[in-house]
Motif scaffolding. Structure first.
Motif, short mmCIF file in Angstrom:
data_model
loop_
_atom_site.label_atom_id
_atom_site.label_comp_id
_atom_site.label_asym_id
_atom_site.label_seq_id
_atom_site.Cartn_x
_atom_site.Cartn_y
_atom_site.Cartn_z
N LEU A 107 4.15 -2.13 10.90
CA LEU A 107 3.89 -3.29 11.73
C LEU A 107 2.84 -3.71 10.85
O LEU A 107 2.81 -5.04 10.80
N PHE A 108 1.86 -2.93 10.62
CA PHE A 108 0.56 -3.78 10.16
C PHE A 108 0.96 -4.44 8.85
O PHE A 108 0.54 -5.59 8.37
N LYS A 111 2.74 -7.68 9.33
CA LYS A 111 1.77 -8.69 9.79
C LYS A 111 0.85 -9.31 8.61
O LYS A 111 0.62 -10.31 8.82
N ALA A 114 3.21 -11.52 6.82
CA ALA A 114 3.48 -12.85 7.63
C ALA A 114 2.22 -13.61 7.60
O ALA A 114 2.29 -14.98 7.22
N ALA A 115 1.05 -13.10 7.58
CA ALA A 115 -0.17 -13.94 7.49
C ALA A 115 -0.49 -14.57 6.08
O ALA A 115 -0.81 -15.57 5.98
N HIS A 160 -5.65 -13.49 10.71
CA HIS A 160 -4.99 -12.69 11.95
C HIS A 160 -5.62 -13.21 13.34
O HIS A 160 -4.96 -13.86 14.18
#
Length: 207
Positions: A107-108, A111, A114-115, A160
């Protein structure tokens, strides 16, 4: 209204099942290489008691060739696993082809990707900064002293935080527009909050 909000309605609940957790031993492998990832997967499977069905007697090891084994890691590991499966696709058995391995990014790392995609699409191009509704325009309002950093190459933590804060601001602005449609006197959310609306009224506006 926290005490008035009930748990969400259950539609398709996943049955609760106990999953055994087996701590893995440390391994001296180089995960930056494809061969290192192969060794890591094989050793992790062995520590879990899962071996090549061709190398063990029936019943000594579970046969997972008809199932999938989820492997988590960073994006580099995902590329190595894909390369490994492509190179070994000529092998004769599903086990030797690593057919059961399915890579799932952590998940990290998801993310982070995605960022980075948001930065490349909505901040980096100069053409994406001209509009009044652009993300860079929001940055000038939220963090006016750091527009240069965001325009060059901000780190994951900054992106984030920006995504979270900007999303909250846009949601609140949508609420401001909706409550002003209901009553022109509600120019701000503070004016609306003074009336202490009920939970049902908030639900009606949200819907």
């Amino acid at each position: 209204f926290q005490s008035q909000i009930s748990a969400p309605q259950v539609l398709e609940q996943i049955p609760v099942a106990k999953t055994p957790i087996i701590p893995a031993s440390a391994m001296d492998v180089n995960n930056s290489m494809v061969t290192g990832n192969i060794q890591a997967i094989e050793r992790l499977m062995a520590q879990g008691g899962v071996f090549d069905p061709a190398d063990v007697e029936d019943g000594e090891s579970p046969d997972v060739t008809e199932y999938v084994v989820l492997v988590h890691g960073d994006l580099g590991m995902g590329e190595h696993i894909l390369s490994m499966q492509q190179c070994w696709s000529i092998e004769t058995t599903p086990w030797r082809r690593f057919q059961h391995i399915v890579f799932v990014p952590g998940l990290f790392h998801l993310k982070m990707a995605a960022a980075d995609a948001i930065w490349r699409a909505l901040i980096q191009p100069m053409s994406a900064r001209q509009d009044q509704t652009s993300l860079m325009h929001d940055i000038a309002q939220l963090q006016p002293r750091e527009t240069g950093i965001f325009g060059s190459k901000p780190g994951f933590r900054m992106m984030h935080q920006l995504i979270g804060h900007d999303g909250i601001c846009w949601c609140l602005d949508c609420w401001r527009i909706e409550v002003e449609k209901i009553n022109n006197a509600h120019k701000t959310l503070n004016n609306f909050a003074i009336l202490k609306p009920s939970l049902e009224e908030l639900k009606e506006i949200a819907n």
